[in-house]
Structure formats: C-alpha cells, structure tokens
Motif scaffolding. Structure first.
Motif, PDB file in Angstrom:
ATOM      1  N   LEU A 115       0.362  -2.440  -8.347  1.00  0.00           N
ATOM      2  CA  LEU A 115       1.104  -2.227  -7.449  1.00  0.00           C
ATOM      3  C   LEU A 115       2.162  -2.124  -7.667  1.00  0.00           C
ATOM      4  O   LEU A 115       2.785  -2.296  -7.812  1.00  0.00           O
ATOM      5  CB  LEU A 115      -0.061  -1.906  -6.168  1.00  0.00           C
ATOM      6  N   THR A 116       3.138  -0.905  -7.292  1.00  0.00           N
ATOM      7  CA  THR A 116       4.490  -1.517  -7.485  1.00  0.00           C
ATOM      8  C   THR A 116       4.863  -0.610  -6.707  1.00  0.00           C
ATOM      9  O   THR A 116       4.654   0.698  -5.608  1.00  0.00           O
ATOM     10  CB  THR A 116       4.938  -0.323  -8.879  1.00  0.00           C
ATOM     11  N   ILE A 117       6.194  -1.080  -6.236  1.00  0.00           N
ATOM     12  CA  ILE A 117       7.392  -0.765  -5.187  1.00  0.00           C
ATOM     13  C   ILE A 117       8.240   0.034  -4.987  1.00  0.00           C
ATOM     14  O   ILE A 117       8.979  -0.876  -5.416  1.00  0.00           O
ATOM     15  CB  ILE A 117       6.938  -1.480  -3.461  1.00  0.00           C
ATOM     16  N   THR A 118       8.740   1.170  -5.448  1.00  0.00           N
ATOM     17  CA  THR A 118      10.396   1.539  -5.382  1.00  0.00           C
ATOM     18  C   THR A 118      10.834   2.171  -4.771  1.00  0.00           C
ATOM     19  O   THR A 118      10.756   2.864  -3.523  1.00  0.00           O
ATOM     20  CB  THR A 118      10.248   2.857  -6.597  1.00  0.00           C
ATOM     21  N   THR A 119      12.204   1.757  -4.699  1.00  0.00           N
ATOM     22  CA  THR A 119      14.026   2.097  -4.343  1.00  0.00           C
ATOM     23  C   THR A 119      14.493   2.644  -4.468  1.00  0.00           C
ATOM     24  O   THR A 119      14.736   1.911  -5.387  1.00  0.00           O
ATOM     25  CB  THR A 119      13.975   1.526  -2.696  1.00  0.00           C
ATOM     26  N   THR A 120      14.962   3.753  -4.071  1.00  0.00           N
ATOM     27  CA  THR A 120      16.462   4.147  -3.907  1.00  0.00           C
ATOM     28  C   THR A 120      17.782   3.929  -3.675  1.00  0.00           C
ATOM     29  O   THR A 120      18.744   4.728  -3.745  1.00  0.00           O
ATOM     30  CB  THR A 120      16.990   5.255  -4.938  1.00  0.00           C
ATOM     31  N   VAL A 152       4.166 -11.482  -9.130  1.00  0.00           N
ATOM     32  CA  VAL A 152       5.461 -10.713  -8.072  1.00  0.00           C
ATOM     33  C   VAL A 152       6.627 -11.108  -9.333  1.00  0.00           C
ATOM     34  O   VAL A 152       6.819 -11.856  -9.527  1.00  0.00           O
ATOM     35  CB  VAL A 152       5.433 -10.883  -6.875  1.00  0.00           C
ATOM     36  N   PHE A 153       6.559  -9.970  -9.672  1.00  0.00           N
ATOM     37  CA  PHE A 153       7.957  -9.879 -10.274  1.00  0.00           C
ATOM     38  C   PHE A 153       8.603  -8.240 -10.113  1.00  0.00           C
ATOM     39  O   PHE A 153       8.258  -7.460  -9.698  1.00  0.00           O
ATOM     40  CB  PHE A 153       6.838  -9.663 -12.080  1.00  0.00           C
ATOM     41  N   TYR A 154       9.713  -8.050 -10.331  1.00  0.00           N
ATOM     42  CA  TYR A 154      10.247  -6.909 -10.701  1.00  0.00           C
ATOM     43  C   TYR A 154      10.875  -6.078 -12.162  1.00  0.00           C
ATOM     44  O   TYR A 154      11.302  -7.236 -12.957  1.00  0.00           O
ATOM     45  CB  TYR A 154      11.826  -7.663 -10.060  1.00  0.00           C
ATOM     46  N   PRO A 155      10.363  -5.335 -12.682  1.00  0.00           N
ATOM     47  CA  PRO A 155      10.514  -4.179 -13.582  1.00  0.00           C
ATOM     48  C   PRO A 155      11.716  -3.334 -13.865  1.00  0.00           C
ATOM     49  O   PRO A 155      12.063  -3.750 -15.251  1.00  0.00           O
ATOM     50  CB  PRO A 155       9.331  -3.569 -13.662  1.00  0.00           C
ATOM     51  N   THR A 181      12.504  -1.717  -8.704  1.00  0.00           N
ATOM     52  CA  THR A 181      10.968  -1.763  -8.435  1.00  0.00           C
ATOM     53  C   THR A 181      10.082  -2.657  -8.664  1.00  0.00           C
ATOM     54  O   THR A 181      10.293  -4.198  -9.520  1.00  0.00           O
ATOM     55  CB  THR A 181      10.384  -0.558  -9.630  1.00  0.00           C
ATOM     56  N   ALA A 182       9.961  -3.603  -7.240  1.00  0.00           N
ATOM     57  CA  ALA A 182       8.943  -4.775  -7.475  1.00  0.00           C
ATOM     58  C   ALA A 182       7.143  -4.396  -7.311  1.00  0.00           C
ATOM     59  O   ALA A 182       6.866  -3.430  -6.979  1.00  0.00           O
ATOM     60  CB  ALA A 182       8.543  -5.287  -5.956  1.00  0.00           C
ATOM     61  N   ALA A 183       6.651  -5.192  -7.496  1.00  0.00           N
ATOM     62  CA  ALA A 183       5.451  -5.036  -9.181  1.00  0.00           C
ATOM     63  C   ALA A 183       4.185  -6.190  -8.484  1.00  0.00           C
ATOM     64  O   ALA A 183       4.704  -7.241  -8.435  1.00  0.00           O
ATOM     65  CB  ALA A 183       5.239  -5.164 -10.289  1.00  0.00           C
ATOM     66  N   ILE A 184       3.602  -5.780  -7.658  1.00  0.00           N
ATOM     67  CA  ILE A 184       2.383  -7.129  -7.204  1.00  0.00           C
ATOM     68  C   ILE A 184       1.233  -7.025  -8.823  1.00  0.00           C
ATOM     69  O   ILE A 184       0.338  -5.250  -8.369  1.00  0.00           O
ATOM     70  CB  ILE A 184       1.826  -6.851  -6.221  1.00  0.00           C
ATOM     71  N   LEU A 185       0.370  -8.103  -9.691  1.00  0.00           N
ATOM     72  CA  LEU A 185      -0.728  -8.018 -10.282  1.00  0.00           C
ATOM     73  C   LEU A 185      -0.986  -8.841 -10.149  1.00  0.00           C
ATOM     74  O   LEU A 185      -1.338  -9.798  -9.896  1.00  0.00           O
ATOM     75  CB  LEU A 185       0.386  -7.781 -11.494  1.00  0.00           C
ATOM     76  N   SER A 203      -8.037  -2.636  -3.693  1.00  0.00           N
ATOM     77  CA  SER A 203      -9.533  -2.828  -2.844  1.00  0.00           C
ATOM     78  C   SER A 203      -8.997  -4.017  -1.641  1.00  0.00           C
ATOM     79  O   SER A 203      -8.000  -4.152  -1.359  1.00  0.00           O
ATOM     80  CB  SER A 203     -10.642  -3.579  -3.369  1.00  0.00           C
ATOM     81  N   SER A 204      -9.553  -4.563  -0.669  1.00  0.00           N
ATOM     82  CA  SER A 204      -9.565  -5.854   0.906  1.00  0.00           C
ATOM     83  C   SER A 204      -9.081  -6.588  -0.575  1.00  0.00           C
ATOM     84  O   SER A 204      -7.972  -7.134   0.111  1.00  0.00           O
ATOM     85  CB  SER A 204     -11.164  -6.280   0.599  1.00  0.00           C
ATOM     86  N   PHE A 205      -8.609  -7.125  -1.937  1.00  0.00           N
ATOM     87  CA  PHE A 205      -7.915  -8.225  -2.851  1.00  0.00           C
ATOM     88  C   PHE A 205      -6.745  -8.063  -2.488  1.00  0.00           C
ATOM     89  O   PHE A 205      -5.870  -8.554  -1.999  1.00  0.00           O
ATOM     90  CB  PHE A 205      -8.729  -8.255  -4.170  1.00  0.00           C
ATOM     91  N   MET A 206      -6.304  -6.212  -2.661  1.00  0.00           N
ATOM     92  CA  MET A 206      -5.492  -5.863  -2.959  1.00  0.00           C
ATOM     93  C   MET A 206      -4.270  -6.179  -1.258  1.00  0.00           C
ATOM     94  O   MET A 206      -3.358  -7.064  -0.730  1.00  0.00           O
ATOM     95  CB  MET A 206      -4.703  -4.745  -3.173  1.00  0.00           C
ATOM     96  N   SER A 207      -5.337  -6.137  -0.251  1.00  0.00           N
ATOM     97  CA  SER A 207      -4.463  -5.893   1.121  1.00  0.00           C
ATOM     98  C   SER A 207      -4.498  -7.230   1.372  1.00  0.00           C
ATOM     99  O   SER A 207      -3.428  -8.039   1.442  1.00  0.00           O
ATOM    100  CB  SER A 207      -5.940  -5.370   2.186  1.00  0.00           C
ATOM    101  N   VAL A 208      -5.649  -8.593   1.127  1.00  0.00           N
ATOM    102  CA  VAL A 208      -4.984  -9.925   1.074  1.00  0.00           C
ATOM    103  C   VAL A 208      -3.517 -10.504   0.293  1.00  0.00           C
ATOM    104  O   VAL A 208      -3.048 -11.537   0.634  1.00  0.00           O
ATOM    105  CB  VAL A 208      -6.046 -10.651   0.497  1.00  0.00           C
ATOM    106  N   ALA A 209      -3.634  -9.783  -0.977  1.00  0.00           N
ATOM    107  CA  ALA A 209      -2.897 -10.170  -1.779  1.00  0.00           C
ATOM    108  C   ALA A 209      -1.709  -9.668  -1.514  1.00  0.00           C
ATOM    109  O   ALA A 209      -0.227 -10.240  -1.226  1.00  0.00           O
ATOM    110  CB  ALA A 209      -2.647  -9.740  -3.163  1.00  0.00           C
ATOM    111  N   LEU A 210      -1.452  -8.452  -0.809  1.00  0.00           N
ATOM    112  CA  LEU A 210       0.040  -7.811   0.073  1.00  0.00           C
ATOM    113  C   LEU A 210       0.246  -8.849   1.332  1.00  0.00           C
ATOM    114  O   LEU A 210       1.685  -8.894   1.718  1.00  0.00           O
ATOM    115  CB  LEU A 210      -0.027  -6.949   0.694  1.00  0.00           C
TER     116      LEU A 210
END
Length: 462
Positions: free
Chosen positions: A3-8, A38-41, A49-53, A87-94
């Motif tokens: 999942l990635t989150i990008t902002t301008t 967690v890393f930034y591509p 962009t912040a990514a969570i793998l 899934s719920s795993f991603m929610s917990v990770a976030l």
C-alpha cells in the motif's frame, strides 16, 4: 501486500514528519504473523511516497492459531490469499506503523496535523467477494475520494472463468492524513470481512474511536458496522445505537440493571484481586479459569510478577485471552513472562504446581457442587500455592436486583450462589483440611443486612 500513500503537497517531504518515519530509513515493525516494512520509493520536494509492505508468514498463521484460511479444501489452511491482499492484517500494520499520525499527533510539526493535503493511495490488491467494485465505491466515494478500480480475471488464459474477487484500488482526495489513515483502518477489513483476530466489545470501541467524525454520517454506516464486526448482532446493535445517540450511550448489550452492575463490579473485583496478589509478595501467579484474560492483562502491567500463567477449560476462550493481551505483538521479554494453557480445575494437573499465588475469580459457582471437593484437592492439596484468592457472588445481594425473581441466579451457567455464611463455612472447611488460614471480605458497595454483591476469600498457606 503493498500500500502506498503519495502527496504533492509543498513541500511533499512533510509527509515524513506526519508519519514519524524518516524518508532515508527502512523501518520494520513486528506483527503477530510477520512484519511490516515502511520505506519511501520517492521523497522529493514536489512528490513524496510512503510505502508499507506486509510480509505475512502463512505457515505461522496456522501454527500460532491465527487466521486458518479456507476450510473448503484440505490445504486451505496453508494455501490462501492472506499474504497477498489488504485485509485486517493491513489495518493492524497501519495502526502499529503510523499510530502517532493516526491519532493526530506530530511533535516536531504540530501545525501539519490539520493541514488538508492532496493524497493518492494505491492498494495493490483488495478482496471484495461480496459487493465488488460497487461496494468499494459505496464505501469511499461518500468520503470525498475519487475512486479508480481495476478488476482482475481469474486466469488470462481462460477468460470463460470470469472475474475474480480481487481488485487494485486507487483513491485520491484532499484531506487530513489522520482522517485518511482512519478511513483505511476501518474500511479495508470491511471489504474483506475475514478478520484474523477475535471480534469482541473491544472492536466496537476501536470502530467508534476510528470512525469518530465521519462514520455516523456515512450513508453506508450500517453495512460498515455489520461487516467490521463480522455481523455479530449484539455488537452491531451496540455500535449503531451509540453512533446515533453519541458515545455516552451505555455499552452493555442488554442495558439492564444486572448487566450494568456486573460491569462496574467486575472492575472493582479485579482491582481487589490484583491488590491481594501484589500484597502477598508473589512473583509467580497462575490465574485458574482466566476467561478472556482481563486479570492477565492487569498482571502484565506489574513488574512484580515475573511469571504469569492463565488456564481455562475452553480453547476458544483462551484464544480470546490471547487477543486481549495482544500476545503475538508483545515484546520478547513480555512474552517470556506469560503463557496460557488449557486445563480443567477438576483434574490434578502438575502444571499448576509451584506458584506463589493463584487467582480463582468467579469460577467455583460454575462447578457442580459434587465437583467442589475435587476442585479443593486440585488447588489446595496438590498445587498448594502460598496464597489463593477466590471470589464468588453473594446470593443475599440478589434481592436488590429488581430484574431478578426470587431464587434466580445472576447467570444461567451458575450451579449455585452462596450466602456469606455458606461461603465462610466452605472457606473454613478448606483451611481445616489443608492447613491454610483464611480471611473473607465483601467486594463492591456493601449494603447493610445483605453485604456486598460479591465476596472474596484470601487463603494463606500455614
């Protein structure tokens, strides 16, 4: 699962301050069934962009008693989509990776918390078996997101097999980061509807907390609430009523006099038991009949206890206890302090031996009277902790509950409820037969003539 989150936003690198994650560092967070990285591509002034793998251990899911996968075929426990979908795993990770941001805190740049920023979220794969693209849009579009959904065929070489239940999703909106993270935390598991954790009243509280300010006005709030709580009717009714009435509404499903009193009393009871265990000087404690782990959670917070064990006859109840204490997410040193095991109090079990103290909280009344003698031998003759704390309801207090008829017990599973005199007589008999001394005490608010709603006996080995 990515999942990635990008902002301008200008400067876009403010995203690093909000997430409390430095763009130049790779950070890993331990989860109950794997890790989140967690890393930034990319991290430039004009685009960040912040990514969570998620790296999910599929074998560990089964070995550690978590999500068991589909049981529709023999390898369903091991061959499933859990490592690959949000899934719920991603929610917990976030929640674990970005908890500070999700709670609206930013120590270094507090002014950024309430800044509206343009965001683009890309979720590589989500599972939406019931509702598909329409459901995805109905969840996110009312919150102001521009939604792009790409469906996937089951197999490109066999087009006649049709579409799969998997989608790649892109979300775009100008919003606060804390709101964005809360939306993702709640709605991702709503799409999938397969939770890897036990759903209880605790999940109602999390839903209301993360949904504050937006869920109550969402046109799909009923569907969101039902799916988030796995269609458990009582929890769903509780959550929806509180969304309508506000957070001051009662949290009890039944909302009657007995349940309200029980909730207040239970907290007082556990605090009293904890106080007795600490006063005993015990270093090792076993909670016999630990239930869903409320006392275990309190014991974990006290450094005095170096070894804590919970035991219950119900495997399912032990799973709830594991969830309550967040066992798989505990730090390694905390994990070493606590363990849970299945066992009955009416059979001698050498695993019960050698503890400084034992707690038996609201357990004995669930035993048939003809099994009490066996229970006594298991605990006081064979295990022989230096301190034993036993609590049980006081039958005399039942007269004060207007909703209880004469002769009714407080719970349908209770085999008996003792008066103060009956409890004292039993406790004194235990001491005479096993070389203990005892002190009995009321628990809860004492009423003249009837005593407290519950009662406690503190046994000391002579």
């Amino acid at each position: 699962m990515l999942l990635t989150i990008t902002t301008t936003h200008s400067p876009a690198t403010d995203l690093g301050f909000l997430l409390h994650k430095h763009p130049d560092k790779l950070q890993s967070i331990e989860l109950s069934h794997g890790h989140a990285h967690v890393f930034y591509p990319q991290a430039q002034e004009d685009r960040c962009t912040a990514a969570i793998l998620l790296d999910i251990d599929a074998i560990g899911l089964v070995r550690n008693g978590g999500d068991r996968g589909s049981e529709s075929f023999s390898l369903g426990q091991y061959v499933n989509d859990r490592p690959y979908v949000a899934s719920s795993f991603m929610s917990v990770a976030l929640s674990k990776a970005f908890s500070t941001a999700m709670n609206g805190k930013c120590a270094n740049r507090p002014e950024l918390v309430d800044v509206l920023m343009p965001f683009e979220v890309n979720i590589s794969v989500v599972s939406a078996p019931k509702g598909g693209e329409l459901l995805i849009r109905k969840l996110f579009e009312p919150l102001g997101y521009a939604v792009t959904v790409q469906g996937h065929t089951l197999d490109a070489q066999f087009s006649e097999w049709g579409q799969s239940k998997y989608f790649t999703v892109q979300l775009k909106a100008t919003t606060k980061l804390k709101d964005l993270l809360s939306h993702l935390y709640v709605l991702i598991p709503v799409l999938d509807n397969e939770k890897h954790y036990w759903v209880s009243q605790h999940e109602v509280e999390k839903l209301l907390e993360k949904g504050q300010g937006w869920l109550g006005d969402h046109p799909e709030k009923e569907q969101i609430t039902k799916r988030y709580l796995r269609n458990i009717a009582g929890l769903t009714r509780n959550a929806l009523s509180r969304l309508v009435e506000g957070d001051d509404a009662p949290t009890n499903e039944e909302n009657d006099e007995v349940d309200v009193e029980k909730e207040k009393l239970h907290t007082k009871r556990l605090k009293a038991v904890l106080g007795e265990l600490m006063a005993s000087g015990a270093k090792t404690v076993i909670d016999l009949g630990c239930g869903e782990g409320k006392l275990l959670k309190m014991l974990l917070k006290e450094k005095q206890f170096v070894r804590i064990v919970g035991t219950d006859v119900s495997h399912r109840t032990l799973e709830k206890a594991m969830q309550r204490i967040n066992f798989y997410d505990l730090a390694p040193m905390q994990k070493e302090r606590i363990s849970l095991m299945q066992g009955a109090l009416t059979y001698r079990d050498r695993r019960f031996d050698g503890f400084d103290a034992a707690a038996v909280v609201e357990v004995i009344e669930h035993l048939d009277l003809n099994r009490l003698k066996t229970f006594e031998r298991v605990v006081f003759e064979f295990a022989r902790p230096k301190t034993v704390v036993v609590t049980t309801p006081n039958r005399e207090y039942n007269a004060l509950f207007e909703t209880l008829k004469a002769g009714d017990m407080r719970h349908t599973d209770h085999r008996f409820e003792w008066t103060r005199h009956e409890f004292e007589a039993w406790a004194n008999g235990v001491c005479d037969r096993n070389r203990y001394e005892v002190q009995t005490k009321p628990l809860g608010d004492v009423v003249e003539g009837v005593g407290g709603p519950s009662q406690m006996a503190v046994f000391k080995l002579i």
